[in-house]
Design a protein around this motif. Structure first.
Motif, PDB file in Angstrom:
ATOM      1  N   LEU A 130     -27.581  14.954  -8.377  1.00 15.35           N
ATOM      2  CA  LEU A 130     -27.214  15.679  -7.342  1.00 15.35           C
ATOM      3  C   LEU A 130     -27.600  13.925  -7.410  1.00 15.35           C
ATOM      4  N   GLY A 131     -29.206  13.502  -7.411  1.00 10.43           N
ATOM      5  CA  GLY A 131     -29.652  12.213  -6.739  1.00 10.43           C
ATOM      6  C   GLY A 131     -29.882  11.156  -8.106  1.00 10.43           C
ATOM      7  N   LEU A 132     -29.998  11.948  -9.341  1.00  9.71           N
ATOM      8  CA  LEU A 132     -29.837  11.654 -10.656  1.00  9.71           C
ATOM      9  C   LEU A 132     -28.191  10.896 -11.313  1.00  9.71           C
ATOM     10  N   GLY A 133     -27.110  11.532 -10.136  1.00 10.46           N
ATOM     11  CA  GLY A 133     -25.844  10.719 -10.975  1.00 10.46           C
ATOM     12  C   GLY A 133     -25.668  11.952 -11.650  1.00 10.46           C
ATOM     13  N   LEU A 134     -25.660  12.882 -11.812  1.00 11.46           N
ATOM     14  CA  LEU A 134     -24.983  13.270 -12.872  1.00 11.46           C
ATOM     15  C   LEU A 134     -23.817  14.247 -11.809  1.00 11.46           C
ATOM     16  N   GLN A 135     -23.038  14.779 -12.861  1.00 11.73           N
ATOM     17  CA  GLN A 135     -22.078  15.251 -12.017  1.00 11.73           C
ATOM     18  C   GLN A 135     -22.106  16.390 -12.224  1.00 11.73           C
ATOM     19  N   MET A 148     -22.456  18.641 -15.569  1.00 13.56           N
ATOM     20  CA  MET A 148     -23.619  18.255 -16.077  1.00 13.56           C
ATOM     21  C   MET A 148     -24.942  19.564 -15.183  1.00 13.56           C
ATOM     22  N   ARG A 182     -21.135  12.907  -1.602  1.00  6.87           N
ATOM     23  CA  ARG A 182     -22.614  13.064  -2.478  1.00  6.87           C
ATOM     24  C   ARG A 182     -23.289  11.845  -2.195  1.00  6.87           C
ATOM     25  N   VAL A 183     -23.000  10.410  -1.575  1.00  9.56           N
ATOM     26  CA  VAL A 183     -23.893   8.957  -1.927  1.00  9.56           C
ATOM     27  C   VAL A 183     -24.801   9.082  -0.473  1.00  9.56           C
ATOM     28  N   LEU A 211     -27.942  11.763  -0.404  1.00 15.08           N
ATOM     29  CA  LEU A 211     -28.434  11.570  -1.506  1.00 15.08           C
ATOM     30  C   LEU A 211     -29.187  10.211  -0.291  1.00 15.08           C
ATOM     31  N   GLU A 268     -35.599  12.876 -12.855  1.00 12.91           N
ATOM     32  CA  GLU A 268     -34.855  11.360 -14.526  1.00 12.91           C
ATOM     33  C   GLU A 268     -36.417  11.852 -15.477  1.00 12.91           C
ATOM     34  N   PHE A 301     -35.217  14.883 -16.765  1.00 14.35           N
ATOM     35  CA  PHE A 301     -33.387  15.373 -17.292  1.00 14.35           C
ATOM     36  C   PHE A 301     -33.565  14.780 -18.537  1.00 14.35           C
TER      37      PHE A 301
END
Lengths: 238, 238
Positions: free
Chosen positions: B159-164, B167, B205-206, B209, B227, B230
Motif C-alpha cells: 500500500l505504501g508503495l502506492g500499489l492498487q 496488484m 489509504r493515505v 500510510l 520499492e 518490488f
DNA sequence: AGGTCTGTTGCGGGTTCCCGCAACAACTCT
DNA sequence: AGAGTTGTTGCGGGAACCCGCAACAGACCT
C-alpha cells in the motif's frame, strides 16, 4: 553573550560546546537543553537570544520550539544544526522566521571551520546563512521545474494527512476542482506517473505521499506538526 | 578477532571504537566503513564475521548491507546500533536474519555498560539481544491488539508503495477481496477511523500510510528498499 | 459427528477519485 | 484592442475503493 544549545545527542552537544568556546569569545555562558520543551523554558527564564538548535528531537522538535521562541522574542537568532538535508525542514523554517531575525541552517557533516563561520555569521552578525548542500538537493530531482509553490505544498501536506478533496478545498478556500488541479500538478512534479504503457497501475494519492517522502520534500515530523495545526484549525470553528 | 565498524557519524564512530577496545580484548583489528556499500566490500575482502552497523546511512542502508553480508556468510554476527526505535527496522532485520547467526539491536542512547554487554553478548557469545526500549515501543499504541502479523505488514508495505488492490493481490498471491480484508484490519489496527459522527471524512489509504509512519511502524527507508524489492520482483516475470 | 471460530472469496452497490472538456476571468505581449 | 497564456471552476463519466452480506473451507473443542 548567552547561548542556548539544544541538542539531544551528547557527542554532538559536547563537540558544539567545544567549537563555541573556541570560536566565539563573546560567549559568556552556555545553557543546555535536550528537547524543544526544555528549550522553550530555558530561553524564557534565561532571556536567551542566541540559539543553536537540533531539529529531530523527542517531545517537541526544533521547528516547533523555534516558533515559540520567535513568538516570545522576535529577534532571537537561531542556528539550526541538523543531520538531514530535507527540503521539508527548510520550508518549515522559512514559514515561521520573523522579519527582523536571523537564522542559519547547517548540516552536521559540515567541517569545523564552516561551522565556526556560521556561528559567527548568524549568532553574532545576525546574517542569514543556509548550507549550500541543501539548496543543491532542493533543485535536483527527476522531472523538470519541480519546485512546488506554496499552495501546492499546502495541498500536499493536507493530502498527507489523509484529508479528502472536499475538506482540503474547504480548509484552503479553493473550489473542489481547483484542489484537484493542484493535485494534478503535484503528481506531475513529484513524478507520479500513471502506467500508460503496460506498466503497473498505481494509487496516485498514496504514491504522491510516497514520492514526497522519498525525495525529502516532506518528512514525518512535518506530518506530525501539520496534524496538530489541522486539529487546531478544526477546533477553531464550531 | 576482527570487527567491522559501519558508521557515518565520526563522533559515534570514535566513541564506539573506544568502547570496543576497552571492553573486548579479543578484538585485534577494527575496520571502518561509512556506508553499506563500503561495508560489503570491506567485509568480503577482510573476511569479517563480526560487525557493528549503523542503520541510517547514505548510499546503502544498514539492513540492505546486512542482507548482503548474511548471504555471503550466514554466520556473521551483527550488532545494529541505531538512533531510532522504529518497529520497521526491527521487522526488516528479523525478516533477513539467517537461522544460524546472531544479531542485536541497540539504541545509541543506551548507556556505556549496556553497550559493552551487548557487544560481548552478540559479537563474542553469538546471542540475540534486543533493546528493551524497542519492544516497549512496539506494543504501545492506541487501539487494542494492534500488532500486525506478517501478511498484514506485507500489504501495508505494498500500500505504501502506492500499489492498487489488484496488484497487491497478484504479488502476494491472494484474492482481491482478501487484500481488502487485510486493509480493513490494517485500518483498524492503525487507528484509521472513518468519521461516523459529524467528524472529518478521510482517505483511508493515505491515512493508513500516515499513521504507520507516525507510529514508526513504517519508515522511509523501509519504503525505499521495498520499492527496489518490488521492481526486482516485477522484472522477474515477463 | 456436531458446533464454533477464523480466514478466504464472490457479488453488489454507494462513494471518492481522476481527469477530459469547456467556459470564464485576469494578465501579458504585440 | 486583439490574441494568447495561465489559473479557477462546473459537469460528467469511468475507474478504483470501501465494505456489508453470504457462502465456504479448515482448525479446534466437546
Amino acid at each position: 553573550m548567552k547561548v542556548l544549545l539544544v541538542e539531544d545527542d551528547q557527542f554532538h552537544a559536547s563537540y558544539m560546546e567545544d567549537v563555541l568556546v573556541e570560536s566565539l569569545p563573546e560567549v559568556t555562558q552556555i545553557f543546555h537543553a535536550v528537547n524543544g520543551l526544555e528549550a522553550e523554558r530555558e530561553a524564557r527564564v534565561m532571556a536567551i537570544d542566541a540559539v543553536v538548535m537540533d531539529l529531530r528531537m523527542s517531545q517537541r522538535n526544533g521547528i516547533e520550539a523555534a516558533q515559540t521562541l520567535w513568538q516570545e522574542r522576535a529577534d532571537t537568532r537561531i542556528l539550526f544544526w541538523s543531520n538531514y538535508a530535507d527540503e521539508a525542514y527548510l520550508r518549515g523554517i522559512s514559514a515561521i522566521v520573523p522579519e527582523d531575525s536571523a537564522y542559519g541552517y547547517l548540516l552536521k557533516t559540515a567541517p569545523r571551520d564552516r561551522l565556526k563561520l556560521a556561528l559567527r555569521a548568524v549568532l553574532v552578525e545576525g546574517q542569514i546563512m543556509v548550507d549550500r548542500e541543501i539548496h543543491r538537493l532542493q533543485r535536483r530531482t527527476a522531472s523538470p521545474r519541480n519546485t512546488l509553490d506554496d499552495s501546492e505544498f499546502a495541498v500536499l501536506v493536507d493530502l498527507g494527512l489523509g484529508l479528502q478533496d472536499r475538506m482540503i478545498a474547504e480548509r484552503r478556500g479553493m473550489s473542489l476542482r481547483t484542489v484537484q488541479n493542484r493535485l494534478l500538478s503535484l503528481y506531475d512534479k513529484l513524478g507520479v506517473e500513471d502506467a500508460t504503457d503496460g506498466d503497473t497501475p498505481i494509487n496516485k494519492r498514496v504514491r504522491a505521499l510516497n514520492r514526497a517522502l522519498v525525495t525529502r520534500t516532506l518528512n514525518v515530523e512535518t506530518l506530525e506538526t501539520a496534524e496538530r495545526d489541522f486539529e487546531q484549525w478544526q477546533a477553531g470553528r464550531a
